[in-house]
Design an enzyme around this catalytic site. Structure first.
Site, PDB file in Angstrom:
ATOM      1  N   LYS A 183       0.822  -1.226   0.000  1.00 42.30           N
ATOM      2  CA  LYS A 183       0.000   0.000   0.000  1.00 42.30           C
ATOM      3  C   LYS A 183       0.846   1.262   0.000  1.00 42.30           C
ATOM      4  CE  LYS A 183      -0.140  -0.444   4.954  1.00 42.30           C
ATOM      5  NZ  LYS A 183       0.435  -1.803   5.066  1.00 42.30           N
TER       6      LYS A 183
ATOM      7  N   GLU B  83      -4.737  -6.275  -5.209  1.00 39.11           N
ATOM      8  CA  GLU B  83      -5.875  -6.606  -4.345  1.00 39.11           C
ATOM      9  C   GLU B  83      -5.452  -6.699  -2.886  1.00 39.11           C
ATOM     10  OE1 GLU B  83      -9.431  -7.353  -5.359  1.00 39.11           O
ATOM     11  OE2 GLU B  83      -9.270  -6.714  -3.277  1.00 39.11           O
TER      12      GLU B  83
ATOM     13  N   VAL C 105      -5.044  -3.449   0.128  1.00 36.81           N
ATOM     14  CA  VAL C 105      -6.082  -2.863   0.980  1.00 36.81           C
ATOM     15  C   VAL C 105      -6.965  -3.972   1.535  1.00 36.81           C
ATOM     16  CG1 VAL C 105      -8.071  -1.311   1.069  1.00 36.81           C
ATOM     17  CG2 VAL C 105      -6.142  -0.771  -0.409  1.00 36.81           C
TER      18      VAL C 105
ATOM     19  N   GLY D 228      -6.444  -6.661   3.064  1.00 30.23           N
ATOM     20  CA  GLY D 228      -5.942  -8.028   2.991  1.00 30.23           C
ATOM     21  C   GLY D 228      -6.759  -8.942   2.102  1.00 30.23           C
TER      22      GLY D 228
ATOM     23  N   GLY E 235       0.471 -10.159  18.456  1.00 34.76           N
ATOM     24  CA  GLY E 235       1.102  -9.938  17.156  1.00 34.76           C
ATOM     25  C   GLY E 235       0.291  -9.066  16.212  1.00 34.76           C
TER      26      GLY E 235
ATOM     27  N   GLU F 159       2.536  -3.590  16.166  1.00 30.67           N
ATOM     28  CA  GLU F 159       3.992  -3.498  16.182  1.00 30.67           C
ATOM     29  C   GLU F 159       4.464  -2.982  17.538  1.00 30.67           C
ATOM     30  OE1 GLU F 159       5.771  -4.147  13.351  1.00 30.67           O
ATOM     31  OE2 GLU F 159       3.972  -4.445  12.132  1.00 30.67           O
TER      32      GLU F 159
ATOM     33  N   ASP G 200      -1.183   4.176   8.512  1.00 29.64           N
ATOM     34  CA  ASP G 200      -1.416   2.928   7.766  1.00 29.64           C
ATOM     35  C   ASP G 200      -2.760   2.983   7.040  1.00 29.64           C
ATOM     36  OD1 ASP G 200      -0.952  -0.225   7.530  1.00 29.64           O
ATOM     37  OD2 ASP G 200      -2.998   0.083   8.241  1.00 29.64           O
TER      38      ASP G 200
ATOM     39  N   LYS H 181      -3.937   3.148   2.827  1.00 27.83           N
ATOM     40  CA  LYS H 181      -4.943   2.254   2.226  1.00 27.83           C
ATOM     41  C   LYS H 181      -6.093   3.070   1.642  1.00 27.83           C
ATOM     42  CE  LYS H 181      -3.846  -1.499   5.447  1.00 27.83           C
ATOM     43  NZ  LYS H 181      -4.157  -2.016   6.807  1.00 27.83           N
TER      44      LYS H 181
ATOM     45  N   GLY I  50      -2.696 -10.969   7.795  1.00 24.44           N
ATOM     46  CA  GLY I  50      -2.370 -12.370   7.996  1.00 24.44           C
ATOM     47  C   GLY I  50      -1.845 -12.966   6.711  1.00 24.44           C
TER      48      GLY I  50
END
Lengths: 435, 435
Positions: free
Chosen positions: B117, B141, B144, B146, B198, B201, B212, B216, B314
Site C-alpha cells: 500500500k 488486491e 487494501v 488483505g 502480534g 507493532e 497505515d 490504504k 495475515g
C-alpha cells in the site's frame, strides 16, 4: 510472420476499441428498465456498450421517451437474435421461454447476461456447455443476492482460494419478516407489512418455504464448488412454523432466528445443503443482518471467512449487477488495465455531525463560551451530555453538533482551545450514520 | 486475410493455453511464503501459474524444502528481472527498493502483483503510466483490506455502478484495540494485548495515528474514484486520545468508537477524506465489526451500499488476494469462461447442533421419552430450556442437541413425532456458529 501476426492483432484490437458491444435487453420490467437507465445515464459507458434493442411483450405500451431513438423496440424475441447482437440481457423471468432464447443465443455465439436464478438452477449444465462450445459467455451476477457481487468474488477476487462452505441470507422477504418478529411482531403482521412494502408477493410460498433461496443456493453451489445440484434435492424448511416463543428461546440462547441457506462441499466433492430457519448467535453477521438485506459468507480453505452484504433485490441494485457483467464482457476483449488516477487535492473530512468531548476545570460560563464560539462559526449544537460522578477540576462532558464542515469546526475549536478552562485537550470525532 | 488472422489468433490461444504464467516472488516473509504455499498446494493451478523464482535477502537462510526443486532461489533482484518472468509478486514492503524493482518490471512489460500500500500511495500514477505504456498489468488486491476482495468488487463486480463514497475499517490493530476498550479495557491494556497477539507493532504509531489506514484509503480513492491523492493531505486523527469515558458517552449516544477511514468524491471530482476515531451507531456494520477484522462499505450512485468484511491481514488471507490477482492475469489471456458444473447429488444439511422446540400437553415422562429417542440415534442433548407462564396443555420447551447428522436427527424425530403428547408439531432448526 510474427510481425504480421502482431499487426493483425493490433488492428483487431483497435477495431474492438472503436466498436462497443451491441446489447439487446429482453424484458422491460423493473430490472430491465433500470439496466437501460444506467446504460443511458452513464454516458461514459457508450464506448464499451451500445444498447441496440429492447424486447417486451406488447412492447408498444412499454416504449419510453428517455431511451435513445436509435434503439429498436420489438415484441419479437426471434427477431432480436436474428439481428445478431453481441450480448442479450435476459430479465424476463420464468424458465421455459427464457431457456429457449438463452440457449438459442449461446448456440449462435451470442453472449448472455441473466438475472434468472430459476433458469440457471434448472438448466445451468446445458447452458454452460452451449457457451463452452460456441465461445459465447454466460454471466449471471444478478441471479444471486441482487447487487451483492458474490459471484465475481468467487470467480475473481477470491480466485486464489477454494471454498468449503457458503452460508447466507439469500431471501430478503424472509429476513425482513424475521427481523420484524425479533422486534415482537407476529408472523402474520410481519408478512402483511412485507406485502404492503412490496417485499413479499401476494402468494409468499416461494419465499417463506425456501424455494427462492434454494434456487439461489444451487447457483452459489455451482459457482463456489463447480457442482450442479438439483434445487428439489435441497432440504428446505419453512419459516411459517416460527412463533414468538421461538424468539424468546432464541434470546435466552444468545441469538435470534434467520432464514439461512448453507452448503458445504468436502474434498470428495460431496455436497450438503440446507435452506430454512436457523438459530443464529447475536454475535454473528447473520443476526445483525436485518430488513431485506442479503448477506453471504464464503469460507475459503486458505483465507477463512469473507462476508458480503447489501441490497439483495430492487431494480437498480440488480441492474448494477447486470451492467457489471456487461462491462466485464466488453473489457474481456480490451486491455482491462487499471485506468489512470487523476492527481487530486484532498479537502477536509466530509460534512458530518461531530462528537466533542471536553474535560474541564468547572466554573460557570464554560458551556456558554463553547456554544457562542460554535454559533459564531455557524455550527448548531445537537445535544449536551454530562455523566455524573466526576471531580469538578477534571469534569468530562460531551457536546454533539449537527453536520458541519470540518474547516468551520476547526475554526470554532481554535477559539475554544484557547480558553483556560481545559483540564485536558478536547477530543473531536465525526459521527457516522447507521446503515 | 480474415482467415489467416483467425488462424494466428487460434494458434496463439493454443500456445497460451499450454504455457502457464511464469511467476517470480520477491520477498519470502509471511505473505510471500503463504503465496508459495498456495501455489504449491493448489496443484490445479499449475496449468495457469508456474513459480520460477524466489528472491529474498540472504536467501540461503530462507530456502524451504517443500518448494519445488525447479524454483530458482536468489538474493539478486536484478537477476530475477533479467530472467524475464511474466509477472513478479512484490511482498518485500518498504517504498524505494520495491519502487525500483516494480517500475523496472513494468517498463519491461513484466506484470506486477503487489501487496504494498505504501508503494502505491507514493507512486501509483507513475506505476500506472509505466504499465499503460508497456501493456504490462499492475494488480494490488492485497494492498487494501488483505483478503477482502474490495478492489476487484470496484473494478468488476460493481463495475456497473459509480461510487460517491467509501467508508471502512482498514486497520485491524485499531479495531482490535477499540473493540477491547468497548469491553472495558484501558487503551494501554488493549494495546499491550494487541502487541502480545502480534496484531500491533512494538511501535504502534503507524496504526494508532492513522498513517497505515490513510495509505490504504489513498489506494481505495484511486480505485473507486480514479483520483490520486497524497496520503499526507488526508486529515488524520489518533485513537491515542480515546478514553474509557468516551465509550460511556458513546453508549449513551447509542454507539461506540471505531477508527474509520472515509472518502467522498463529488460530481466535480473533488475528494474529501478523513482517517481517525469516529462515533459509530451500534446499529451500523462499523460497530458490529470487532477484533482485527476489516470492513469496507462502498456507496454506489445506483446500487446503494454494499459491504465487504473479512480478514484484513495475515499470511494466508493476504496471499489469497495475491494469488487471485495472479489467476486474473493468467485468465486474461484465456477464455475465462465459467467452468462446467459437475452434476452432484445433495446430502442432507451439514452436521450442526439443533434447536428443537416442543409444545406439549404436559405429563410426567415426556422429557424422558424424548431424550431416550435421541440417545437411541446417538444424539447428545446439550440443554433443556423452559420458559414459565404457559398453560400445562400447551407447554412450550426447547431441547438443544450437540452437532449431529440431519438423517440421525430425522430418525429420532420420527419416533418422537409419533408420541401422543404433542400439542402442535415440533419445530427443528439448525444452530449456526458465531463468526
Amino acid at each position: 510472420m510474427a510481425g504480421a501476426a502482431a499487426g493483425e492483432r493490433q488492428s483487431s484490437t483497435a477495431a474492438e476499441a472503436s466498436s462497443p458491444l451491441r446489447v439487446a435487453v429482453l424484458g422491460f420490467g423493473t430490472v430491465g428498465q433500470s439496466v437501460v437507465r444506467i446504460l443511458t445515464e452513464r454516458t461514459e459507458l457508450a464506448s464499451e456498450l451500445a444498447l441496440v434493442a429492447i424486447f417486451n411483450r406488447n412492447v408498444a405500451r412499454k416504449r419510453a421517451d428517455w431511451v435513445a431513438p436509435s434503439v429498436t423496440w420489438t415484441d419479437d424475441a426471434a427477431a432480436v437474435l436474428t439481428a445478431k447482437p453481441d450480448v442479450i440481457v435476459e430479465t424476463v423471468g420464468g424458465v421455459e421461454l427464457p431457456y429457449g432464447w438463452v440457449s438459442a443465443a449461446l448456440a449462435q455465439g451470442i453472449s448472455v447476461v441473466t438475472a434468472n436464478k430459476l433458469l440457471l438452477a434448472a438448466h445451468a449444465p446445458e447452458l454452460l456447455a452451449l457457451a463452452a462450445a460456441s465461445g459465447a459467455r454466460l454471466r449471471f451476477e444478478a441471479a444471486v443476492a441482487g447487487g451483492v457481487p458474490i459471484i465475481d468474488a468467487v470467480r475473481t477476487g477470491l480466485a486464489g482460494d477454494t471454498f468449503t462452505r457458503v452460508v447466507g441470507i439469500l431471501n430478503g422477504t424472509c429476513n425482513y419478516i424475521l427481523s420484524r418478529m425479533t422486534g415482537g411482531d407476529s408472523m402474520s403482521d410481519a408478512l402483511g407489512e412485507a406485502q404492503r412494502l412490496g417485499f413479499a408477493e401476494a402468494d409468499p410460498t416461494s419465499d417463506v418455504d425456501g424455494h427462492d433461496a434454494a434456487a439461489k443456493l444451487a447457483v452459489l453451489v455451482g459457482v463456489a464448488f463447480k457442482r450442479y445440484i438439483r434445487t428439489s434435492e435441497i432440504s428446505t424448511g419453512s419459516i411459517r412454523r416460527i412463533d414468538a416463543i421461538d424468539f424468546r428461546y432464541a434470546k435466552r440462547l444468545g441469538g435470534t432466528i434467520r432464514q439461512i441457506s448453507m452448503a458445504e462441499c468436502d474434498a470428495s466433492g460431496a455436497v450438503r445443503a440446507f435452506v430454512g430457519p436457523a438459530l443464529v448467535p447475536d454475535s454473528s453477521n447473520y443476526a445483525r443482518n436485518t430488513g431485506p438485506q442479503n448477506l453471504v459468507t464464503l469460507t475459503g480453505r486458505f483465507g477463512g471467512n469473507t462476508t458480503f452484504s447489501g441490497q439483495g433485490a430492487g431494480g437498480y441494485p440488480t441492474a448494477v449487477a447486470v451492467v457489471s457483467d456487461l462491462v466485464a464482457l466488453a473489457r474481456q476483449t480490451r486491455s482491462g488495465a487499471e485506468p489512470a488516477w487523476t492527481p487530486t487535492s484532498v479537502s477536509a473530512a466530509p460534512m458530518r455531525p461531530y462528537y466533542i468531548r471536553f474535560s474541564v476545570k468547572d466554573r460557570p460560563g464554560i458551556l456558554a463560551s463553547i456554544t457562542v464560539a460554535l454559533a459564531r462559526h455557524g455550527i448548531n449544537v445537537d445535544a449536551v451530555l454530562q455523566e455524573s460522578g466526576f471531580p469538578k477540576d477534571h469534569l468530562p462532558f460531551v457536546v454533539t453538533v449537527e453536520p458541519c464542515e470540518a474547516t468551520a469546526l476547526a475554526g470554532a475549536m481554535r477559539e475554544i482551545d484557547a480558553e483556560d478552562f481545559h483540564a485536558e485537550p478536547v477530543l473531536v470525532m465525526p459521527v457516522l450514520p447507521g446503515e
